[in-house]
Motif scaffolding. Structure first.
Motif, PDB file in Angstrom:
ATOM      1  N   LEU A  63      -8.345   5.345   3.824  1.00 59.00           N
ATOM      2  CA  LEU A  63      -8.167   3.785   3.413  1.00 59.00           C
ATOM      3  C   LEU A  63      -7.470   3.037   4.668  1.00 59.00           C
ATOM      4  O   LEU A  63      -6.935   2.965   5.628  1.00 59.00           O
ATOM      5  CB  LEU A  63      -7.232   3.759   2.136  1.00 59.00           C
ATOM      6  CG  LEU A  63      -7.394   4.772   1.266  1.00 59.00           C
ATOM      7  CD1 LEU A  63      -6.221   4.493   0.433  1.00 59.00           C
ATOM      8  CD2 LEU A  63      -8.647   4.450   0.735  1.00 59.00           C
ATOM      9  N   GLU A  64      -8.571   2.008   4.459  1.00 60.09           N
ATOM     10  CA  GLU A  64      -7.851   0.689   5.702  1.00 60.09           C
ATOM     11  C   GLU A  64      -7.047  -0.111   4.301  1.00 60.09           C
ATOM     12  O   GLU A  64      -7.123  -1.174   3.617  1.00 60.09           O
ATOM     13  CB  GLU A  64      -8.911  -0.321   6.247  1.00 60.09           C
ATOM     14  CG  GLU A  64      -8.365  -0.984   7.422  1.00 60.09           C
ATOM     15  CD  GLU A  64      -9.890  -2.127   8.076  1.00 60.09           C
ATOM     16  OE1 GLU A  64      -9.758  -2.129   8.715  1.00 60.09           O
ATOM     17  OE2 GLU A  64     -10.900  -2.105   6.778  1.00 60.09           O
ATOM     18  N   VAL A  65      -5.744  -0.050   5.242  1.00 64.58           N
ATOM     19  CA  VAL A  65      -4.754  -1.228   4.276  1.00 64.58           C
ATOM     20  C   VAL A  65      -4.603  -2.104   4.923  1.00 64.58           C
ATOM     21  O   VAL A  65      -4.669  -3.243   4.075  1.00 64.58           O
ATOM     22  CB  VAL A  65      -3.147  -0.327   4.246  1.00 64.58           C
ATOM     23  CG1 VAL A  65      -2.079  -0.662   3.276  1.00 64.58           C
ATOM     24  CG2 VAL A  65      -3.147   1.213   3.855  1.00 64.58           C
ATOM     25  N   ALA A  66      -4.613  -2.328   5.686  1.00 66.03           N
ATOM     26  CA  ALA A  66      -4.326  -3.479   6.387  1.00 66.03           C
ATOM     27  C   ALA A  66      -5.630  -4.056   8.098  1.00 66.03           C
ATOM     28  O   ALA A  66      -5.973  -2.469   8.368  1.00 66.03           O
ATOM     29  CB  ALA A  66      -3.343  -4.309   6.670  1.00 66.03           C
ATOM     30  N   PRO A  67      -6.372  -4.516   8.061  1.00 66.58           N
ATOM     31  CA  PRO A  67      -7.315  -4.966   9.361  1.00 66.58           C
ATOM     32  C   PRO A  67      -6.438  -3.956  10.881  1.00 66.58           C
ATOM     33  O   PRO A  67      -5.285  -4.129  11.486  1.00 66.58           O
ATOM     34  CB  PRO A  67      -7.103  -6.335   9.595  1.00 66.58           C
ATOM     35  CG  PRO A  67      -7.338  -6.721   8.803  1.00 66.58           C
ATOM     36  CD  PRO A  67      -6.198  -6.495   8.170  1.00 66.58           C
ATOM     37  N   GLY A  68      -6.898  -2.984  11.036  1.00 68.31           N
ATOM     38  CA  GLY A  68      -6.498  -2.248  11.722  1.00 68.31           C
ATOM     39  C   GLY A  68      -5.745  -0.638  11.791  1.00 68.31           C
ATOM     40  O   GLY A  68      -4.926  -0.051  12.276  1.00 68.31           O
ATOM     41  N   VAL A  69      -5.397  -0.436  10.308  1.00 63.26           N
ATOM     42  CA  VAL A  69      -4.505   0.090   9.599  1.00 63.26           C
ATOM     43  C   VAL A  69      -4.613   0.986   9.055  1.00 63.26           C
ATOM     44  O   VAL A  69      -5.476   0.475   7.939  1.00 63.26           O
ATOM     45  CB  VAL A  69      -2.906  -0.711   8.967  1.00 63.26           C
ATOM     46  CG1 VAL A  69      -2.112   0.275   8.628  1.00 63.26           C
ATOM     47  CG2 VAL A  69      -2.388  -1.853   9.858  1.00 63.26           C
ATOM     48  N   HIS A  70      -4.757   2.070   8.817  1.00 61.63           N
ATOM     49  CA  HIS A  70      -5.219   3.116   8.521  1.00 61.63           C
ATOM     50  C   HIS A  70      -4.788   4.604   7.743  1.00 61.63           C
ATOM     51  O   HIS A  70      -3.726   4.187   8.759  1.00 61.63           O
ATOM     52  CB  HIS A  70      -6.615   4.207   9.229  1.00 61.63           C
ATOM     53  CG  HIS A  70      -7.407   3.068   9.633  1.00 61.63           C
ATOM     54  ND1 HIS A  70      -7.211   2.435  11.213  1.00 61.63           N
ATOM     55  CD2 HIS A  70      -8.628   2.627   8.760  1.00 61.63           C
ATOM     56  CE1 HIS A  70      -8.521   2.224  11.059  1.00 61.63           C
ATOM     57  NE2 HIS A  70      -9.687   1.947   9.664  1.00 61.63           N
ATOM     58  N   ALA A  71      -4.754   5.311   6.342  1.00 58.81           N
ATOM     59  CA  ALA A  71      -4.073   5.902   5.792  1.00 58.81           C
ATOM     60  C   ALA A  71      -4.624   6.855   5.481  1.00 58.81           C
ATOM     61  O   ALA A  71      -5.802   6.532   4.894  1.00 58.81           O
ATOM     62  CB  ALA A  71      -3.221   5.718   4.821  1.00 58.81           C
ATOM     63  N   VAL A  72      -4.048   7.822   5.339  1.00 55.98           N
ATOM     64  CA  VAL A  72      -5.253   8.695   4.631  1.00 55.98           C
ATOM     65  C   VAL A  72      -4.375   9.709   3.270  1.00 55.98           C
ATOM     66  O   VAL A  72      -2.745  10.037   3.230  1.00 55.98           O
ATOM     67  CB  VAL A  72      -5.470  10.540   5.417  1.00 55.98           C
ATOM     68  CG1 VAL A  72      -5.642  11.617   4.617  1.00 55.98           C
ATOM     69  CG2 VAL A  72      -5.900  10.283   7.332  1.00 55.98           C
ATOM     70  N   TYR A  73      -4.966   9.258   2.162  1.00 50.94           N
ATOM     71  CA  TYR A  73      -4.589   9.844   0.428  1.00 50.94           C
ATOM     72  C   TYR A  73      -5.173  10.473   0.341  1.00 50.94           C
ATOM     73  O   TYR A  73      -6.251  11.517   0.462  1.00 50.94           O
ATOM     74  CB  TYR A  73      -4.886   7.981  -0.264  1.00 50.94           C
ATOM     75  CG  TYR A  73      -4.150   7.756   0.158  1.00 50.94           C
ATOM     76  CD1 TYR A  73      -2.713   7.363  -0.926  1.00 50.94           C
ATOM     77  CD2 TYR A  73      -3.809   6.505   0.886  1.00 50.94           C
ATOM     78  CE1 TYR A  73      -1.399   6.816  -0.415  1.00 50.94           C
ATOM     79  CE2 TYR A  73      -2.462   5.850   1.501  1.00 50.94           C
ATOM     80  CZ  TYR A  73      -1.597   5.438   0.116  1.00 50.94           C
ATOM     81  OH  TYR A  73      -0.671   5.358   0.412  1.00 50.94           O
ATOM     82  N   ALA A  74      -4.788  11.841  -0.932  1.00 46.75           N
ATOM     83  CA  ALA A  74      -5.686  12.087  -1.420  1.00 46.75           C
ATOM     84  C   ALA A  74      -6.355  12.072  -2.762  1.00 46.75           C
ATOM     85  O   ALA A  74      -5.908  11.006  -2.904  1.00 46.75           O
ATOM     86  CB  ALA A  74      -4.356  13.524  -2.103  1.00 46.75           C
ATOM     87  N   LYS A  75      -7.527  12.516  -2.790  1.00 47.47           N
ATOM     88  CA  LYS A  75      -8.154  11.494  -4.253  1.00 47.47           C
ATOM     89  C   LYS A  75      -7.543  11.618  -5.080  1.00 47.47           C
ATOM     90  O   LYS A  75      -7.927  10.624  -5.445  1.00 47.47           O
ATOM     91  CB  LYS A  75      -9.671  12.528  -3.791  1.00 47.47           C
ATOM     92  CG  LYS A  75     -10.890  12.350  -3.248  1.00 47.47           C
ATOM     93  CD  LYS A  75     -12.053  13.050  -2.899  1.00 47.47           C
ATOM     94  CE  LYS A  75     -13.325  12.834  -2.868  1.00 47.47           C
ATOM     95  NZ  LYS A  75     -14.611  13.677  -2.666  1.00 47.47           N
ATOM     96  N   ASN A  76      -7.211  12.235  -5.481  1.00 43.86           N
ATOM     97  CA  ASN A  76      -6.475  12.484  -6.549  1.00 43.86           C
ATOM     98  C   ASN A  76      -5.382  10.853  -6.713  1.00 43.86           C
ATOM     99  O   ASN A  76      -5.121  10.449  -7.850  1.00 43.86           O
ATOM    100  CB  ASN A  76      -5.692  13.265  -6.845  1.00 43.86           C
ATOM    101  CG  ASN A  76      -6.194  14.809  -7.867  1.00 43.86           C
ATOM    102  OD1 ASN A  76      -7.692  14.412  -7.998  1.00 43.86           O
ATOM    103  ND2 ASN A  76      -5.993  15.876  -7.436  1.00 43.86           N
ATOM    104  N   ALA A  77      -5.236  10.629  -5.463  1.00 43.30           N
ATOM    105  CA  ALA A  77      -4.077   9.029  -5.544  1.00 43.30           C
ATOM    106  C   ALA A  77      -5.168   7.958  -6.450  1.00 43.30           C
ATOM    107  O   ALA A  77      -4.244   7.173  -5.823  1.00 43.30           O
ATOM    108  CB  ALA A  77      -3.454   9.168  -4.018  1.00 43.30           C
TER     109      ALA A  77
END
Length: 154
Positions: A63-77
């Protein structure tokens, strides 16, 4: 056995069956929604964070939370996959239908939309710094002053 004595048990089993069936339908619909996510889609996590999908993997989503900031999340989230207009309305504060014939863009009320050249609005409130010394003096001022005729005991 009499059928009247078995009737409450039959009703209870039927109600349990219907409740589990509806819960399974909701789970299947949520799983289908998560499987249909594509890059560029706006989502809301179960924690309430809004983001844009960048990559979809088997069990995880980038996921891109903000421009240039990425995070990996579980699909269940992933709590909800949002339509583009709804995502833009919530995240960017744009109203597509209401603002089509106007030339002025919708600006959010918070200061998060300010750029480096923008200045915050001037306010009458001056900054108040309450250190320990100031807080103690303010507490003393808040207590009523005693006169000669008053005593401490009530």
């Amino acid at each position: 056995m009499n059928i009247v004595t078995l009737l409450p048990f039959i009703v209870l089993i039927g109600a349990m069956f219907l409740m589990t069936r509806s819960a399974k339908k909701k789970q299947q619909a949520a799983a289908q929604m998560r499987n249909e996510m594509q890059p560029g889609t706006g989502i809301r996590t179960i924690g309430g964070m809004y983001a844009t999908v960048k990559e979809v993997h088997d069990d995880a989503v980038l996921l891109e939370v903000a421009p240039g900031v990425h995070a990996v999340y579980a699909k269940n989230a992933i709590g909800a996959v949002l339509a583009d207009d709804e995502y833009n309305r919530i995240v960017h504060g744009t109203e597509a239908d209401l603002n089509e014939d106007e030339d002025t863009p919708v600006v959010p009320d918070d200061a998060s939309s300010l750029t480096e050249t923008d200045e915050p609005a001037a306010s009458d409130d001056s900054r108040i710094d309450l250190g320990k010394k100031d807080a103690a003096a303010e507490a003393d001022d808040a207590q009523p002053k005693k006169t000669d005729g008053e005593s401490d005991a009530k």
